[in-house]
Enzyme design. Structure first.
Site, mmCIF file in Angstrom:
data_model
loop_
_atom_site.group_PDB
_atom_site.id
_atom_site.type_symbol
_atom_site.label_atom_id
_atom_site.label_comp_id
_atom_site.label_asym_id
_atom_site.label_seq_id
_atom_site.Cartn_x
_atom_site.Cartn_y
_atom_site.Cartn_z
ATOM 1 N N GLU A 123 55.273 42.130 45.306
ATOM 2 C CA GLU A 123 55.642 40.905 44.600
ATOM 3 C C GLU A 123 54.569 40.572 43.583
ATOM 4 O O GLU A 123 53.425 41.021 43.726
ATOM 5 C CB GLU A 123 55.760 39.754 45.603
ATOM 6 C CG GLU A 123 54.414 39.335 46.166
ATOM 7 C CD GLU A 123 54.491 38.592 47.503
ATOM 8 O OE1 GLU A 123 54.953 39.196 48.487
ATOM 9 O OE2 GLU A 123 54.077 37.423 47.519
ATOM 10 N N LYS A 125 51.530 38.948 41.605
ATOM 11 C CA LYS A 125 50.362 38.140 41.972
ATOM 12 C C LYS A 125 50.272 37.032 40.930
ATOM 13 O O LYS A 125 50.003 37.278 39.752
ATOM 14 C CB LYS A 125 49.097 38.997 41.953
ATOM 15 C CG LYS A 125 47.862 38.220 42.368
ATOM 16 C CD LYS A 125 46.691 39.164 42.553
ATOM 17 C CE LYS A 125 45.496 38.460 43.147
ATOM 18 N NZ LYS A 125 45.013 37.342 42.368
ATOM 19 N N ASP A 127 48.977 33.968 38.847
ATOM 20 C CA ASP A 127 47.642 33.544 38.426
ATOM 21 C C ASP A 127 47.568 32.018 38.418
ATOM 22 O O ASP A 127 47.675 31.381 37.379
ATOM 23 C CB ASP A 127 47.350 34.123 37.038
ATOM 24 C CG ASP A 127 45.874 34.086 36.719
ATOM 25 O OD1 ASP A 127 45.087 33.722 37.619
ATOM 26 O OD2 ASP A 127 45.508 34.408 35.590
ATOM 27 N N TYR A 233 54.385 32.320 49.461
ATOM 28 C CA TYR A 233 54.305 33.753 49.749
ATOM 29 C C TYR A 233 53.626 34.075 51.081
ATOM 30 O O TYR A 233 53.451 35.231 51.438
ATOM 31 C CB TYR A 233 53.605 34.501 48.609
ATOM 32 C CG TYR A 233 52.257 33.930 48.203
ATOM 33 C CD1 TYR A 233 51.184 33.906 49.090
ATOM 34 C CD2 TYR A 233 52.067 33.429 46.919
ATOM 35 C CE1 TYR A 233 49.961 33.391 48.719
ATOM 36 C CE2 TYR A 233 50.828 32.900 46.543
ATOM 37 C CZ TYR A 233 49.787 32.881 47.446
ATOM 38 O OH TYR A 233 48.568 32.360 47.079
ATOM 39 N N LYS A 321 45.780 45.184 40.647
ATOM 40 C CA LYS A 321 45.555 44.386 39.435
ATOM 41 C C LYS A 321 46.052 45.109 38.187
ATOM 42 O O LYS A 321 45.974 46.344 38.095
ATOM 43 C CB LYS A 321 44.056 44.088 39.273
ATOM 44 C CG LYS A 321 43.426 43.342 40.435
ATOM 45 C CD LYS A 321 44.019 41.977 40.664
ATOM 46 C CE LYS A 321 43.325 40.861 39.925
ATOM 47 N NZ LYS A 321 41.943 40.583 40.277
ATOM 48 N N CYS A 425 7.781 39.015 32.337
ATOM 49 C CA CYS A 425 8.732 37.909 32.431
ATOM 50 C C CYS A 425 8.459 36.928 31.299
ATOM 51 O O CYS A 425 7.337 36.455 31.157
ATOM 52 C CB CYS A 425 8.578 37.222 33.791
ATOM 53 S SG CYS A 425 9.522 35.697 33.950
ATOM 54 N N CYS A 428 7.316 33.220 32.958
ATOM 55 C CA CYS A 428 6.004 32.961 33.569
ATOM 56 C C CYS A 428 4.935 33.946 33.114
ATOM 57 O O CYS A 428 3.767 33.778 33.449
ATOM 58 C CB CYS A 428 6.120 32.967 35.091
ATOM 59 S SG CYS A 428 6.396 34.607 35.781
ATOM 60 N N CYS A 443 10.650 40.269 37.974
ATOM 61 C CA CYS A 443 9.477 39.458 37.677
ATOM 62 C C CYS A 443 8.699 39.349 38.982
ATOM 63 O O CYS A 443 9.260 39.037 40.029
ATOM 64 C CB CYS A 443 9.928 38.084 37.187
ATOM 65 S SG CYS A 443 8.696 36.801 37.429
ATOM 66 N N CYS A 449 6.915 31.555 39.539
ATOM 67 C CA CYS A 449 7.767 31.635 38.348
ATOM 68 C C CYS A 449 8.780 30.495 38.387
ATOM 69 O O CYS A 449 9.598 30.420 39.298
ATOM 70 C CB CYS A 449 8.483 32.973 38.266
ATOM 71 S SG CYS A 449 9.628 33.055 36.871
HETATM 72 S S1 IVH Z 1 48.852 36.674 49.702
HETATM 73 C C1 IVH Z 1 46.636 36.609 53.434
HETATM 74 N N1 IVH Z 1 50.478 36.776 47.659
HETATM 75 O O1 IVH Z 1 45.614 35.698 45.081
HETATM 76 C C2 IVH Z 1 47.285 36.740 52.144
HETATM 77 N N2 IVH Z 1 48.309 35.889 47.325
HETATM 78 O O2 IVH Z 1 43.183 37.256 45.168
HETATM 79 C C3 IVH Z 1 46.871 35.700 51.201
HETATM 80 N N3 IVH Z 1 47.888 35.079 45.061
HETATM 81 O O3 IVH Z 1 43.941 33.648 47.350
HETATM 82 C C4 IVH Z 1 47.328 35.857 49.858
HETATM 83 N N4 IVH Z 1 49.873 35.558 44.244
HETATM 84 O O4 IVH Z 1 45.642 32.561 45.753
HETATM 85 C C5 IVH Z 1 49.256 36.438 48.088
HETATM 86 N N5 IVH Z 1 52.023 36.870 45.936
HETATM 87 C C6 IVH Z 1 50.825 36.542 46.377
HETATM 88 C C7 IVH Z 1 49.858 35.946 45.535
HETATM 89 C C8 IVH Z 1 48.593 35.638 46.047
HETATM 90 C C9 IVH Z 1 48.687 35.034 43.980
HETATM 91 C C10 IVH Z 1 46.496 34.609 45.085
HETATM 92 C C11 IVH Z 1 46.096 33.773 46.270
HETATM 93 C C12 IVH Z 1 44.936 34.501 46.896
HETATM 94 C C13 IVH Z 1 44.447 35.328 45.747
HETATM 95 C C14 IVH Z 1 43.702 36.550 46.227
#
Ligand code: IVH
Length: 700
Positions: A123, A125, A127, A233, A321, A425, A428, A443, A449
């Site tokens: 699914e 991720k 942001d 999620y 990612k 440094c 200092c 340093c 320092c």
């Molecule tokens: S699962 C135990 N699913 O990404 C599982 N996280 O980098 C917890 N996030 O802290 C997270 N989309 O804030 C999950 N489809 C998704 C997500 C997701 C965004 C975020 C979430 C988490 C962070 C980790």
């Protein structure tokens, strides 16, 4: 003072007016947030705020260190109630390549000792920022941000204004904590920024910041005017399981009224995961909201439970990612920053450039070799091209990490001189030394320092350490510059030494000063792991601090053991090294810290001001192995070594790699060798794999 129009204020008048507004607003805020008894109405407060902003815009040089606009507009953390998460809110490990994804699947199956395929969900991720919403008997009890994963901020009033979050759910389990991401759609983000700009207010650099700033508003009516959305999620505490699989659980959440992401798919193989990744990546630009990767989760919830978690991330999920975004700009100068351990870190000062929606003006240059075009093994990076002031460089950002330089364009180079790393440094004047085998110059000024001292103190008050409301990096710097604080213990004697002076200081007043001292005093009781982390020992991060705290449990125990330990020999050294996750370098660093006179003195002075709370083993019910030290040896046939270890730790046992007089139980699988012999010789209790499984079955 009669209100003179800001347009005709002289500089002197402006300075006085900013001071007056700061005091007035601090008093109004204290009355509103603490006493719950507002002295002035919202409109009057907003007028003060607008006037303050207008003066600051006209005279930016006069902006106060304690400016109310930074206090109110930014993260007003202190105003929110704190909520402890019953189940910690985790983050995710990352995968950056197809190979990483295949390895993730291999790791999962190896942990579970499974030959067969495991199915996963994939699914987007999102942001945004994560939120946990607790329902009891269907009624929304509270909503909390992630915070540090253990304790978040109470944003219940605000969560009611986020779409995709039902206020009540039917047929709900008695307790249900739903977790997901709060985000802002592009359309809403652009409209919000247009409104902000028209009103002369702060514009947000990206939808994520806008969502965070909008959710974390002390005044929920502001949140109500900012269109926020939510995707569920995951879940935290729950009285009855939602389903047997991740996919079905998400469907149930959708049926209860939560928004769930329509691109969630079930995948039977790693190849199918990668296909879904590419499908989502193709749609990225047209989704209407920001995503930064694809999350994979083991579908079978029973397997998720067996996989469990590492200290902050689950073993059953990973974030794949998207590649980082990049941009070219000019590197204007190379500066050196002195870190808390004395490391001299070169920083590239850049002509500001937008990368992935954020304006970047600094990038890390890591160390001398990196600038020269060499990696830590001496092999070329960027095909050996060095970096100099004036160069055109390609910047990239991946997630929240500090921007980095990917490449340099030699065809545009004008500077004939390669960069030479300083040998002393600049703060200092002490020598800077690069030890053999190390990449960084340090340093050698230590506590003499000023820069190192300041950085150590900033680390000390940072969020994962003492986290004192109202005493952030900026404020610490002010106190250090004035000579009010030179070491951590001084923070706790501030009230006695400078309380009166602070209360009469411009922009402070009795209420603000008191608020700060109360916040400081509330942190005099501190958990052992936070204290260990706060000490800023080289190589000891948040996770290692927790490992040390869990092992030694009390400050006295920890300190005695570190003082007893001599590098590379003896029982105390062996015990330290036997901690899974503690390597020789870290062990040596901790021991050295406790064997250095000046750090010992500083720590003793600090500890005298504190009440340190022990770290007790996790709540392990009637566990027969809580607090015991176990060693696994030989090959296990029913569970993988990793799973056995995780089970034992879940039951409060310490798992060590080496047998010693402190070992309570040795679990010996097939072909156990020298460890078994040693255990027998020492009279340690020995169990077979089946005996071990029978023993822990009692606790289920
Ligand atoms: S699962 C135990 N699913 O990404 C599982 N996280 O980098 C917890 N996030 O802290 C997270 N989309 O804030 C999950 N489809 C998704 C997500 C997701 C965004 C975020 C979430 C988490 C962070 C980790």
């Amino acid at each position: 003072m009669a209100e003179i129009s800001v347009k005709i204020l002289s500089e002197t008048q402006a300075r006085a007016e900013l001071a007056r507004l700061s005091v007035l607003m601090a008093a109004a805020e204290a009355a509103y947030y603490q006493a719950d008894a507002p002295k002035i109405d919202d409109a009057a407060y907003d007028a003060l705020k607008a006037r303050n902003l207008e003066i600051e815009a006209r005279y930016p040089a006069l902006i106060r260190a304690d400016s109310p606009s930074s206090r109110v507009g930014a993260a007003p953390v202190s105003g929110f109630g704190k909520i402890s998460h019953e189940v910690p809110m985790l983050s995710l490990g990352n995968a950056f390549s197809d190979e990483d994804v295949v390895e993730f699947d291999v790791r999962v199956r190896k942990f579970l000792s499974l030959e067969r395929a495991v199915s996963y969900t994939a699914e987007p991720k999102i942001d945004g920022l994560s939120l946990s919403i607790r329902y009891e008997n269907g009624a929304l009890k509270y909503a909390a941000t992630r915070g540090d994963g253990a304790v978040g901020e109470d944003v219940s009033a605000n969560a009611l204004h986020v779409s995709g979050i039902p206020h009540h759910i039917d047929n709900a389990p008695e307790v249900l904590e739903v977790r997901g991401e709060v985000y802002m759609e592009h359309v809403a983000f652009n409209a919000l920024n247009a409104r902000q700009a028209a009103a002369g207010e702060k514009v947000f650099s990206n939808p994520r910041n806008a969502a965070a700033g909008s959710l974390r508003q002390l005044d929920a009516s502001i949140t109500a005017r900012r269109p926020l959305a939510f995707f569920a999620y995951a879940w935290g505490a729950i009285s009855n399981p939602l389903a047997e699989t991740q996919m079905q659980a998400i469907e149930r959440l959708r049926d209860m009224g939560f928004a769930t992401n329509p691109l969630t798919a079930l995948c039977e193989t790693p190849e199918a995961l990668l296909q879904q990744y590419r499908r989502i990546e193709r749609q990225r630009a047209t989704l209407g909201y920001d995503i930064d990767g694809v999350v994979y989760k083991v579908n079978d919830l029973a397997l998720q439970a067996r996989l469990g978690m590492r200290s902050t991330t689950p073993r059953w999920a990973i974030a794949h990612k998207f590649p980082a975004e990049t941009a070219w700009t000019r590197l204007e100068a190379i500066d050196i920053q002195v870190g808390r351990t004395g490391a001299l870190s070169p920083v590239a000062r850049l002509h500001p450039v937008t990368v992935g929606g954020v304006v970047v003006s600094n990038a890390t240059l890591h160390n001398e070799d990196y600038i020269k075009g060499l990696d830590s093994k001496g092999s070329p990076i960027r095909e050996g091209r060095d970096i100099r002031a004036g160069d055109w460089v390609e910047i990239y950002r991946a997630g929240d990490v500090i921007p980095k330089i990917r490449d340099v364009d030699l065809s545009k180079r004008t500077n004939p001189e390669a960069y030479t790393f300083p040998k002393s440094c600049h703060i200092c004047g002490s020598d800077a030394i690069r030890e053999p085998g190390e990449a960084v110059y340090r340093c050698t000024g230590e506590f003499s320092c000023e820069a190192q001292r300041l950085e150590k103190l900033k680390h000390f008050v940072s969020r994962q350490a003492f986290d004192i409301d109202g005493l952030g990096a900026k404020q610490v710097q002010t106190f250090v510059e004035e000579g009010w604080i030179t070491q951590p213990a001084d923070i706790f004697t501030l009230r006695t030494r400078h309380g009166a002076a602070l209360a009469t200081r411009e922009g402070w007043g009795e209420i603000s000063a008191n608020k700060l001292f109360t916040a400081i005093e509330s942190r005099q009781t501190i958990l052992l792991n936070r204290l260990i982390f706060a000490l800023g020992i080289r190589h000891v991060g948040e996770n290692s601090a927790m490992l040390l705290a869990r092992t030694y449990q009390s400050w006295q125990g920890f300190k005695d053991a570190m003082i007893a330990a001599q590098p590379h020999e003896g029982a105390a050294w062996d015990e330290l090294n036997a901690i899974d996750g503690v390597g020789g370098v870290m062990a040596a660093s901790v021991v050295d810290f406790f064997h250095t006179e000046i750090t010992r003195e500083i720590v003793e002075a600090l500890v005298a001001e504190l009440k340190i709370e022990d770290i007790l083993p996790a709540d392990t019910g009637n566990s027969p192995v809580a607090g015991k030290t176990l060693v696994f040896t030989g090959s296990l046939s029913k569970v993988s070594r990793a799973e056995a270890k995780a089970q034992a730790e879940g039951l409060g046992a310490k798992v060590s790699g080496a047998v010693s007089a402190k070992t309570d139980i040795l679990v010996a699988g097939e072909k156990a060798g020298s460890k078994l012999k040693k255990a027998v010789a020492l009279g340690v209790k020995v169990l077979t794999e089946d005996e071990w499984l029978a023993l822990i079955a009692e606790t289920r």
